[in-house]
Design a protein around this motif. Structure first.
Motif, mmCIF file in Angstrom:
data_model
loop_
_atom_site.group_PDB
_atom_site.id
_atom_site.type_symbol
_atom_site.label_atom_id
_atom_site.label_comp_id
_atom_site.label_asym_id
_atom_site.label_seq_id
_atom_site.Cartn_x
_atom_site.Cartn_y
_atom_site.Cartn_z
ATOM 1 N N HIS A 493 0.840 -1.198 0.000
ATOM 2 C CA HIS A 493 0.000 0.000 0.000
ATOM 3 C C HIS A 493 0.878 1.251 0.000
ATOM 4 N N VAL A 494 0.540 2.214 -0.823
ATOM 5 C CA VAL A 494 1.181 3.529 -0.765
ATOM 6 C C VAL A 494 0.076 4.578 -0.811
ATOM 7 N N LEU A 495 0.368 5.761 -0.312
ATOM 8 C CA LEU A 495 -0.664 6.800 -0.269
ATOM 9 C C LEU A 495 -0.037 8.177 -0.356
ATOM 10 N N ARG A 496 -0.860 9.148 -0.695
ATOM 11 C CA ARG A 496 -0.467 10.548 -0.734
ATOM 12 C C ARG A 496 -1.610 11.387 -0.171
ATOM 13 N N THR A 497 -1.283 12.466 0.507
ATOM 14 C CA THR A 497 -2.295 13.398 0.979
ATOM 15 C C THR A 497 -2.690 14.315 -0.171
ATOM 16 N N ALA A 498 -3.988 14.475 -0.400
ATOM 17 C CA ALA A 498 -4.466 15.231 -1.561
ATOM 18 C C ALA A 498 -5.108 16.563 -1.171
ATOM 19 N N PHE A 499 -6.047 16.546 -0.209
ATOM 20 C CA PHE A 499 -6.798 17.741 0.183
ATOM 21 C C PHE A 499 -7.344 18.473 -1.049
ATOM 22 N N ALA A 500 -8.201 17.778 -1.789
ATOM 23 C CA ALA A 500 -8.795 18.335 -2.995
ATOM 24 C C ALA A 500 -10.307 18.381 -2.825
ATOM 25 N N VAL A 501 -10.905 19.567 -3.041
ATOM 26 C CA VAL A 501 -12.336 19.778 -2.809
ATOM 27 C C VAL A 501 -13.082 19.798 -4.135
ATOM 28 N N LYS A 502 -14.227 19.128 -4.148
ATOM 29 C CA LYS A 502 -15.084 19.096 -5.340
ATOM 30 C C LYS A 502 -15.346 20.523 -5.839
ATOM 31 N N GLY A 503 -15.164 20.676 -7.139
ATOM 32 C CA GLY A 503 -15.366 21.998 -7.731
ATOM 33 C C GLY A 503 -14.092 22.792 -7.869
ATOM 34 N N ALA A 504 -13.047 22.380 -7.161
ATOM 35 C CA ALA A 504 -11.766 23.093 -7.242
ATOM 36 C C ALA A 504 -10.616 22.094 -7.291
ATOM 37 N N VAL A 507 -7.172 18.212 -11.550
ATOM 38 C CA VAL A 507 -7.211 16.828 -12.012
ATOM 39 C C VAL A 507 -5.835 16.345 -12.434
ATOM 40 N N ASP A 508 -5.052 17.223 -13.035
ATOM 41 C CA ASP A 508 -3.700 16.824 -13.453
ATOM 42 C C ASP A 508 -2.854 16.445 -12.243
ATOM 43 N N ARG A 509 -2.973 17.221 -11.165
ATOM 44 C CA ARG A 509 -2.218 16.896 -9.939
ATOM 45 C C ARG A 509 -2.663 15.548 -9.384
ATOM 46 N N GLY A 559 -7.306 4.203 -14.524
ATOM 47 C CA GLY A 559 -7.158 5.025 -15.716
ATOM 48 C C GLY A 559 -7.135 6.507 -15.394
ATOM 49 N N LEU A 560 -7.188 7.320 -16.442
ATOM 50 C CA LEU A 560 -7.100 8.763 -16.301
ATOM 51 C C LEU A 560 -8.379 9.302 -15.669
ATOM 52 N N LEU A 561 -8.207 10.034 -14.574
ATOM 53 C CA LEU A 561 -9.359 10.631 -13.904
ATOM 54 C C LEU A 561 -9.761 11.925 -14.604
ATOM 55 N N ASP A 562 -11.065 12.104 -14.784
ATOM 56 C CA ASP A 562 -11.586 13.364 -15.315
ATOM 57 C C ASP A 562 -12.864 13.705 -14.563
ATOM 58 N N GLU A 563 -13.497 14.793 -14.948
ATOM 59 C CA GLU A 563 -14.690 15.240 -14.231
ATOM 60 C C GLU A 563 -15.802 14.195 -14.263
ATOM 61 N N ALA A 564 -15.952 13.514 -15.399
ATOM 62 C CA ALA A 564 -16.998 12.489 -15.512
ATOM 63 C C ALA A 564 -16.730 11.340 -14.545
ATOM 64 N N ALA A 565 -15.466 10.906 -14.451
ATOM 65 C CA ALA A 565 -15.123 9.819 -13.527
ATOM 66 C C ALA A 565 -15.352 10.247 -12.085
ATOM 67 N N LEU A 566 -15.039 11.500 -11.784
ATOM 68 C CA LEU A 566 -15.194 11.987 -10.410
ATOM 69 C C LEU A 566 -16.663 12.091 -10.016
ATOM 70 N N GLU A 567 -17.559 12.322 -10.979
ATOM 71 C CA GLU A 567 -18.985 12.368 -10.642
ATOM 72 C C GLU A 567 -19.432 11.037 -10.043
#
Length: 690
Positions: A493-504, A507-509, A559-567
């Motif tokens: 298992h590996v992980l990273r802290t993201a702190f990413a809020v919906k709407g802001a 996606v590239d990061r 795969g590549l995450l985009d807005e549709a995948a995040l919905e």
């Protein structure tokens, strides 16, 4: 290919040797050697090879479950540990959080204060500071780090934890400090919080890393000695160790992250339950592993092992921020002592007679009435057939201690013995409710899998208390954890802290974080020699509504995450929140706190259970008196005793009955039927549910 699973318990070391190219399986149990567990493992390997008629050098794969780290935490017998942290933050490990395990208690025990893993005099501070984004506010005082290391060395520490604020964002200060400490103290175990648990929440991160340092020297020495003794037997196979997440890891990985073994043996049992259930046509099980002192409970839904969340994951009362299978343990087992407490209440456990002197029935001088003694008095254990006849139980001794307790209660001996079992079974049923009903799960939709030495004795009656209508007893209940070891894959298992809020969300990061993690996993598997075709990568995220204090784990798409995948991710979080808490805030913003990648490297393993041999219709090998409570009436029954090895496939029988085998006894109460299926499992079913 010969594969060996070795699970070390407190009383016995269990072994299962399987020829993965055939259905040949050999099982063996040998006494554990707590003072040096490696000795018991070597004795067990020698013994099982003799039984199977093979040489140890022929073993090609060796999988191991260990309780060395767990016992070090439970008995608080880890290494003398030191810590180097930021100036002004020496007491994070002592203060903890404003939340307490028992919110309204003023006398509760807080283990991080009453029995700290790192004494205050061994917690030293240095200047150097990062901000919340990982930018350096003050350079690390390397001279102070070296001086702190020298002081800790003079104090006799065996392990050092380096833990700095915001290292989960930027581990540079921790890595440099650890490098300096290793230079000053080359023989001391050194770890960092960013290596062990690179997540926010400094108290939990530091505590988890402190655990790794506390048990690290003992685990590392044990694994090194075990490898040496394996080589002495001529075994060249690489050792793989079960981790708390249910996967296997190499000795190198365990040496770096010893805390990964904290639930090693217990998890193997739950994993075996999932594997056994799959081959018997069920993927929804509650596992009940009952030994001499404790009962361990696991939940399997849709074939997946339930994982502990950040709110409840703990070992010996200390919070743990590591991937862990959700296992709940209570003090309930064959050695649990029945007694009247200071308030006059009738209780069973958590005190245990242990293995020495053990229950009075063992004939080793035990004088306390235990669950084993109650089972003897009620006729549920056959003294002459205990452990396949290798050990005879002392019926008179059991009757004497139960009679003494009965006199104190003013009840008859049989009523007292049955009452003890009812109390114990109720304790286990309540513990299962806490992991199911209180989490919105209906236990009646599950099969109860009973294993361990005492699980099959109690499983049917516990199931009845929960409204569960089917019970599964594995073919070899006493070595179930050893079986589970042979069903697992490598898992990292590996992980990273993201702190990413919906709407802001950048996606590239987010995609970049997954690319980095998956490259890290690929490097680990390259080092282990796992070919790309045998690797599988899974993605997960810890999400919460903005402002919440805890997160829920959600599967993320490949795969590549985009807005549709995040919905789809947002909707999955709403659904999970509704299932967990009964409601969802669909208009509230959602935050991805942590992103995780799980790498699975497939190894050769046990494919399926061997089919039991065809038998004629089974005949009882004996009969005996047994006491059951039916419709609130205590009554005696003259019941048949069957030998498990003589049962055929798909030959249903009705209870009450007792099924005997070398590693356990299965009790089939009145109103239940039982049959052995093609996978060799004993399936108990309520007759009115058939």
């Amino acid at each position: 290919m010969l594969a060996l699973g070795v699970d070390v318990g407190g009383t016995f070391t269990d072994l299962l040797l399987a020829d993965l190219g055939s259905e040949r399986v050999t099982i063996h149990k040998t006494p554990s050697t707590p003072s040096n567990p490696a000795l018991g493992v070597v004795e067990g390997i020698t013994g099982i090879c003799a039984l199977a008629g093979v040489k140890p050098a022929e073993i090609e794969m060796l999988f191991h479950g260990t309780t060395v780290g767990t016992n070090a935490m439970l008995t608080h017998s880890g290494a003398v540990t030191g810590m180097i942290t930021n100036a002004g933050f020496r007491d994070i490990l002592h203060i903890g959080r404003h939340q307490r395990p028992q919110h309204y208690s003023i006398i509760q025990d807080l283990p991080w204060q009453s029995r700290p893993m790192i004494r205050r005099r061994h917690r030293l501070t240095v200047n150097g500071r990062l901000d919340a984004s990982g930018q350096e506010l003050e350079p690390l005082d390397e001279v102070a780090v070296a001086e702190a290391a020298r002081k800790l060395g003079e104090a006799g520490v065996e392990a050092v934890l380096v833990g700095f604020l915001f290292s989960y964002v930027n581990p540079a200060h921790e890595r440099r400090a650890a490098e300096i400490v290793r230079g000053v103290l080359p023989d001391v175990f050194v770890t960092t919080s960013s290596e062990v648990a690179p997540q926010f929440r400094e108290f939990e991160r530091f505590t988890t890393a402190a655990m790794s340092a506390f048990i690290g020297p003992k685990v590392r020495r044990y694994i090194a000695e075990l490898e040496d003794r394996m080589r002495g037997l001529g075994i060249t196979a690489e050792l793989h160790v079960m981790t708390s997440s249910g996967g296997l890891a190499t000795p190198t990985m365990i040496a770096e992250k010893p805390a990964a073994t904290l639930l090693s043996g217990l998890v193997a049992g739950v994993r075996a339950g999932a594997w056994i259930g799959r081959h018997s046509g069920t993927d929804r099980l509650i596992t009940l592993d009952i030994g001499g002192t404790s009962a361990d409970i696991g939940i399997i839904q849709d074939g997946r092992l339930a994982e502990a969340d950040a709110r409840s994951a703990s070992i010996a009362g200390f919070p743990v921020m590591l991937p862990m299978i959700d296992i709940h343990t209570i003090g309930a087992g064959g050695g649990s002592i029945a007694h009247i407490d200071a308030g006059g209440a009738f209780r069973v456990g958590p005190q245990s007679a242990g293995a020495d002197p053990g229950p009075a029935a063992y004939g080793r001088g035990g004088t306390c009435p235990t669950v084993t003694d109650a089972n003897v008095v009620l006729g549920r254990l056959v003294p002459e057939r205990f452990l396949g006849g290798r050990m005879a139980l002392d019926r008179a001794a059991s009757e004497a201690v139960i009679a003494t307790l009965a006199a104190e209660l003013g009840r008859g001996p049989e009523e007292t013995a049955e009452g003890a079992l009812t109390v114990l079974n109720s304790n286990m049923a309540n513990a299962i409710r806490s992991r199911t009903v209180q989490k919105g799960i209906d236990p009646r939709d599950f099969t109860l899998a009973g294993f361990g030495g005492a699980g099959p004795l109690h499983a049917a009656e516990v199931a009845g208390m929960l409204g569960i209508r089917s019970v599964l007893i594995p073919r070899h209940p006493g070595i179930t954890s050893a079986t589970g070891l042979l069903t697992a894959d490598l898992e990292y298992h590996v992980l990273r802290t993201a702190f990413a809020v919906k709407g802001a969300i950048d996606v590239d990061r987010l995609n970049g974080l997954f690319d980095d993690m998956e490259a890290e996993l690929a490097n680990l598997f390259e080092g282990d020699g796992v070919q790309p075709a045998r690797r599988k990568l899974l993605r997960e995220g810890d999400l919460r509504y903005v402002g919440q204090g805890y997160e829920l784990k959600i599967d993320l798409p490949a795969g590549l995450l985009d807005e549709a995948a995040l919905e789809g991710v947002w909707q999955a979080f709403h659904d999970r929140h509704r299932a967990e808490y009964g409601h969802a805030f669909t208009d509230s913003p959602i935050e991805i706190v942590t992103v995780k990648a799980r790498g699975i490297g497939e190894v050769e393993k046990l494919d399926r259970p061997p089919r039991p041999p065809e038998r004629a219709a089974p005949r009882p090998v004996g009969r005996g008196r047994c006491v059951f409570r039916v419709n609130d009436v205590l009554g005696e029954y003259d019941i048949p005793h069957y030998e498990r090895e003589e049962l055929g496939v798909d030959q249903p029988l009705e209870g009450p009955a007792i099924v005997l085998q070398i590693d356990t006894t299965t009790v089939v109460p009145p109103g239940w039927s039982f049959v052995q299926d093609a996978a060799g499992n004993l399936m108990l079913t309520l007759i009115d549910a058939a």
